[in-house]
Design a protein around this motif. Structure first.
Motif, PDB file in Angstrom:
ATOM      1  N   GLN A  10       1.082  -1.323   0.005  1.00  0.00           N
ATOM      2  CA  GLN A  10       0.048   0.113   0.175  1.00  0.00           C
ATOM      3  C   GLN A  10       0.796   1.170   0.126  1.00  0.00           C
ATOM      4  N   LEU A  11       2.253   1.147   0.161  1.00  0.00           N
ATOM      5  CA  LEU A  11       2.842   2.321   0.425  1.00  0.00           C
ATOM      6  C   LEU A  11       3.158   2.924  -0.987  1.00  0.00           C
ATOM      7  N   LYS A  12       3.202   4.154  -0.947  1.00  0.00           N
ATOM      8  CA  LYS A  12       3.610   5.253  -2.274  1.00  0.00           C
ATOM      9  C   LYS A  12       5.030   5.467  -2.023  1.00  0.00           C
ATOM     10  N   ILE A  13       5.623   5.074  -3.431  1.00  0.00           N
ATOM     11  CA  ILE A  13       7.156   5.205  -3.018  1.00  0.00           C
ATOM     12  C   ILE A  13       7.376   6.325  -4.396  1.00  0.00           C
TER      13      ILE A  13
ATOM     14  N   LEU B 210       3.537  -2.585  -5.879  1.00  0.00           N
ATOM     15  CA  LEU B 210       3.155  -2.247  -7.255  1.00  0.00           C
ATOM     16  C   LEU B 210       3.783  -1.178  -8.041  1.00  0.00           C
ATOM     17  N   PRO B 211       3.883  -1.287  -9.375  1.00  0.00           N
ATOM     18  CA  PRO B 211       4.536  -0.310 -10.214  1.00  0.00           C
ATOM     19  C   PRO B 211       3.494   1.068 -10.016  1.00  0.00           C
ATOM     20  N   VAL B 212       2.164   0.876  -9.935  1.00  0.00           N
ATOM     21  CA  VAL B 212       1.298   1.923 -10.068  1.00  0.00           C
ATOM     22  C   VAL B 212       1.653   2.633  -8.778  1.00  0.00           C
ATOM     23  N   ASN B 213       2.068   2.165  -7.690  1.00  0.00           N
ATOM     24  CA  ASN B 213       2.587   2.829  -6.505  1.00  0.00           C
ATOM     25  C   ASN B 213       3.918   3.546  -6.405  1.00  0.00           C
TER      26      ASN B 213
ATOM     27  N   LEU C 102       9.192  -0.673 -16.687  1.00  0.00           N
ATOM     28  CA  LEU C 102       8.795  -1.213 -15.410  1.00  0.00           C
ATOM     29  C   LEU C 102       7.270  -0.802 -14.968  1.00  0.00           C
ATOM     30  N   GLY C 103       6.758  -0.046 -15.853  1.00  0.00           N
ATOM     31  CA  GLY C 103       5.093   0.202 -15.396  1.00  0.00           C
ATOM     32  C   GLY C 103       5.179   1.465 -14.236  1.00  0.00           C
TER      33      GLY C 103
END
Length: 280
Positions: free
Chosen positions: A8-11, A33-36, A53-54
């Motif tokens: 759930q972390l945003k990086i 996830l790449p979306v994050n 890598l998305g």
């Protein structure tokens, strides 16, 4: 650390060089996830490989900070004050700011960031690109033990991840950050020695790289001291002891120790320059 929490972390990454790319690859091979993930850089030159890598890319550092929980500042040391001054107004108590800039001290980071900001200093190395890195981090005065545990959980796929006092970071830079180049020089010399003796260059370089890889893996997995493994290769009057004698005559041991010392001192010098620059 709960894997669900990692996912759930945003990086965010400010800077799109090799260190940022290697860490991003490692993080994505875990639970993030790449979306994050989002990356910023002033030019598009290095952003394409992140997009493959998305990962979302931008030219706005502020956009990265505002959309992230953990922000990796992966720019050249002399650019750190400029970047932190730019993003400072947008850093809140929910952020963990991780600097991978050589020589930039925690004191400098905390001086440039808002009061009570959570700062961590991280030193990775180039093999992070293949998830075989050696990473050492030190927590700032406002970073809690759980912040370190979170970072360790994020980075565990990047390679060996250890925590230590900040005084060890510059030493780690000399040992492992710069040390990989020392190993490459040795591998190059090994191959050139074989070429001198008549082996084709491509084959010599292939065997040299495998020799370094195999020796390193055996050293890590056996848990033995390097001197013990070295002695196990030597037989009385054999080829290896003759070769080792030649290396000792050439001062290899002392030169290697001095190389680590020189690189460490240079990292410390960069830290002093960074601190002086940030206080102007």
């Amino acid at each position: 650390m709960d894997p669900e929490m990692d996912s759930q972390l945003k990086i965010g990454f400010i800077g799109a060089g090799n260190m940022a790319f290697g860490i991003a690859k490692g993080i994505l091979s875990g639970n993030v996830l790449p979306v994050n993930v989002k990356v910023s850089a002033p030019s598009s030159r290095n952003l394409g490989r992140f997009q493959e890598l998305g990962i979302a890319v931008t030219h706005s550092n502020i956009e990265v900070v505002c959309g992230s929980d953990v922000v990796f500042v992966a720019v050249k040391p002399h650019l750190v004050p400029l970047v932190l001054n730019e993003i400072s107004l947008h850093v809140t108590d929910r952020h963990i700011v991780v600097s991978v800039a050589a020589g930039v001290t925690l004191a400098t980071l905390e001086e440039l960031l808002p009061e009570n900001s959570v700062a961590i200093r991280l030193m990775p190395n180039l093999p992070c690109l293949v998830q075989e890195g050696a990473l050492l981090f030190a927590r700032g005065s406002h970073a809690k033990q759980e912040d370190g545990a979170l970072l360790r959980s994020l980075l565990h796929r990047c390679g060996l991840v250890e925590e230590g006092p900040e005084a060890w970071i510059d030493i780690h830079t000399g040992l492992s950050g710069s040390g990989v180049a020392f190993v490459y020089l040795f591998a190059e010399a090994l191959a050139e020695g074989a070429v001198k003796m008549g082996m084709p260059s491509a084959l010599a370089h292939s065997i040299a790289s495998q020799t370094v890889l195999g020796a390193g893996r055996l050293l890590r997995e056996s848990g033995k001291h390097p001197a013990q493994l070295r002695s196990e290769v030597c037989t009385p009057g054999g080829t290896t002891i003759y070769g080792l004698h030649t290396l000792e005559q050439g001062g290899m041991r002392a030169a290697t120790m001095s190389a680590v010392e020189s690189a460490t001192e240079r990292a410390r010098e960069l830290g002093r320059k960074s601190a002086a620059g940030s206080s102007k």
